[in-house]
Design a protein around this motif. Sequence first.
Motif, PDB file in Angstrom:
ATOM      1  N   ASN A 183       1.032  -1.211   0.056  1.00  0.00           N
ATOM      2  CA  ASN A 183      -0.220  -0.160   0.254  1.00  0.00           C
ATOM      3  C   ASN A 183       0.537   1.228  -0.308  1.00  0.00           C
ATOM      4  O   ASN A 183       0.767   2.396  -0.167  1.00  0.00           O
ATOM      5  CB  ASN A 183      -1.154   0.136   1.447  1.00  0.00           C
ATOM      6  N   HIS A 196       2.886   4.290  -1.745  1.00  0.00           N
ATOM      7  CA  HIS A 196       2.649   4.901  -2.841  1.00  0.00           C
ATOM      8  C   HIS A 196       3.769   5.592  -3.084  1.00  0.00           C
ATOM      9  O   HIS A 196       4.553   6.729  -1.842  1.00  0.00           O
ATOM     10  CB  HIS A 196       1.644   6.011  -2.440  1.00  0.00           C
ATOM     11  N   ASN A 251       0.451   1.679  -7.789  1.00  0.00           N
ATOM     12  CA  ASN A 251       1.000   3.022  -6.631  1.00  0.00           C
ATOM     13  C   ASN A 251       2.304   3.394  -6.609  1.00  0.00           C
ATOM     14  O   ASN A 251       2.330   4.656  -5.928  1.00  0.00           O
ATOM     15  CB  ASN A 251       1.026   2.501  -5.192  1.00  0.00           C
TER      16      ASN A 251
END
Length: 252
Positions: free
Chosen positions: A78, A80, A104
């Motif tokens: 998760n 970025h 991402n």
Amino acid sequence: MDAQLDQASKQEREPDLSSDVSPEAEQERIARVYRGWHGGAALARYAWHRPDIVLQQAMRARVLSRMLADTVGTDLANVHAVDVGCGTGGFLRQLIDWGATPSNLVGTELQQDRLELAAPRTAGGVHWHCGALSALPAGSADLVAAQTVFSSILDQEVRQQLAADMWRVLRPGGWALVFDFRYNNPRNPHVRRVTRNELGGFWPGERQQYRTLLLAPPISRALAGLPALVTETLAALAPPLRSHFLYMVQKP
């Protein structure tokens, strides 16, 4: 940007930075230097199969993996991330190998031909941007990396602007990452070292990590025919011979 030129000297000479250089002129100078370098004979020194390059990549991956685990965490799914001056996308592919989600990730470059090489070599879903980091939205990234980018910028104001743009793109709690040269190379006027004090002046974050690594390329090439343990032992016992650093700082 990909790995650049040798760091053969420990001299501390700095170029004259007093001239008034516009950001556009500095970007054009950098692009011109890289256009002349990429595809030239100098690239043979950095061929993926050379023993010294294989060892350098392994040492760099070990240090980077520890720092990322200690900062952004061990689960990258998760996260970025933005890679500034991404070259042909090697760092982004490393993140994907370690579990990052391609969609991402963002790679930025000033040279379109580098992105045209990066995209087909990298998992689908990665976002590519040709142009300045200022085009990216504020607070959109957990990690912003610049690897052998600052040393390519000779003008101090342009360096400071890049640092400000990286900080703007980071969300609070995110991390900036820099991999670059500790020393000047008197044989290459197109690069300038990045000092620890300079890094501290760019970003006000209190949480920081700084690690030196990699023997200076002329030394590592000279030792390439010996067992890897020789190079690793020398790098461990003689920190002044390490030519590069990894630095991470957290945005409050």
